[in-house]
Each structure stands twice: as C-alpha cells, then as structure tokens.
Design an enzyme around this catalytic site. Structure first.
Site: not given
Ligand SMILES: O=Nc1c(NC[C@H](O)[C@H](O)[C@H](O)CO)[nH]c(=O)[nH]c1=O
Length: 175
Positions: A62, A64, A98-100, A106, A145
C-alpha cells in the site's frame, strides 16, 4: 441496533460507458485484495464502464499506491496529448490496499502516509482517486470488509462501494 452510518446511494444513475478507470492495487494480503479488486470491477461494469476501459495495475504494498497512482494519471494524460494514436486519459483511479495492524507502529505510519499521499495525488492532478484501502485492526475486520468473513455473516465487500464513487466523481469532475 440500527446505524446512521453509510453512504446514501445517489439517486442519479451515472453512465460509465464513456469512462476509463484505473485500479491500482497492492499485492499484500492477496486473498482479500483479489476480492476487493473483483468487487470494484463488478460495480464499474454494473455502471456501464467497458471492460477494456478498466485497467488494473499492481504494486508491492500500500505504501507504493500514491506514486503509482500519480504515475498512471500523468502517463495517461501525456499519452492522450502527445501520442500519434492518443488514448483516453483516466477519468478516475481506484486505489486498493489492505493494511492489517501488527505489533508495531508500522501500520499507523503506512496508513497515515498512504491516505495523505492519495489525497495529494487527486488534489494535484484534479483526477478523482477513490480511497479503497482497508485499514483493519484485525484479520477478521479485513475479511469482513471484503465479504470473506469467517462467521455466518460474511460481511460486505467494501470495494463494491468504491466503484460507484469512481463513476460519479469522474462524471462530476466533468469528464
Ligand atoms: O506491513 N504490512 C503491510 C504492508 N507493508 C509493505 C509496505 O506497504 C511497503 O510495500 C513496504 O514498506 C516497502 O515500501 N503493505 C500492505 O499493503 N499491507 C500491510 O499490511
């Protein structure tokens, strides 16, 4: 107990038949992402958006999403104005992630960065960026969701309520 929350469906039936929509999605938590992307596509098709005008693209996570959305918008606008065979620029972008929540902060930092980043992309570009990022405190919240709930009630696929705003925002945006 009844709730007052929720999006009141628009009484206007927006015709998406002349819209071009990008779906930028993360690859983290794939099972849920796949359900959300399918739900968004389903809603866009219901609104009349042609299949070839729905353009999915993935990024690692997410974090990115904002840069990818900015790039896909500017690339489509350049392609529409300079190419010998111009294609239609994107009328809206749906960002899906989807962020959990885990054991550290973080989660909070990514949620904050992504939400502000996506808002900046749409304000800078003038192209609607629909916020389709789940910021779940538990796996079950995320599954519910996406309509994949583990209980009797499978929940509601929130992405189906992202397709609608994509077409209505694009039309209101004067596309
Ligand atoms: O850590 N958890 C998650 C996550 N981490 C990676 C982050 O988005 C990114 O890709 C890296 O930090 C590299 O920049 N990305 C998600 O979409 N969901 C998560 O739940």
């Amino acid at each position: 107990m009844s709730t007052i929350k929720g999006l009141v469906p628009s009484t206007t039936q927006y015709d998406g038949s002349n819209l071009r929509i990008a779906i930028i999605h993360a690859r983290w938590n794939k099972q849920i992402i796949d359900a959300l992307v399918d739900g968004a596509i389903r809603k866009l098709r219901e609104r009349g958006v042609k299949e070839h005008n729905i353009v999915p693209q993935s990024v690692p996570g997410s974090f990115e999403l904002p840069l990818a959305c900015a790039n896909v918008i500017s690339a489509s606008q350049i392609q529409a104005s300079t190419s010998e065979t111009p294609s239609q620029p994107f009328d809206a972008v749906i960002a899906i992630g989807v962020l959990i929540k885990g054991a550290t902060m973080h989660f909070e930092y990514i949620c904050d960065a992504v939400s502000h980043g996506l808002m900046k992309v749409q304000l800078d570009s003038g192209v609607p960026v629909i916020f389709g990022v789940l910021t779940a405190l538990t796996e079950d919240q995320a599954l519910d969701r996406a309509g994949l709930g583990r209980g009797e009630d499978k929940g509601h696929n929130h992405a189906t309520s992202r397709g609608g705003p994509a077409t209505s925002s694009a039309k209101n945006h004067g596309c």
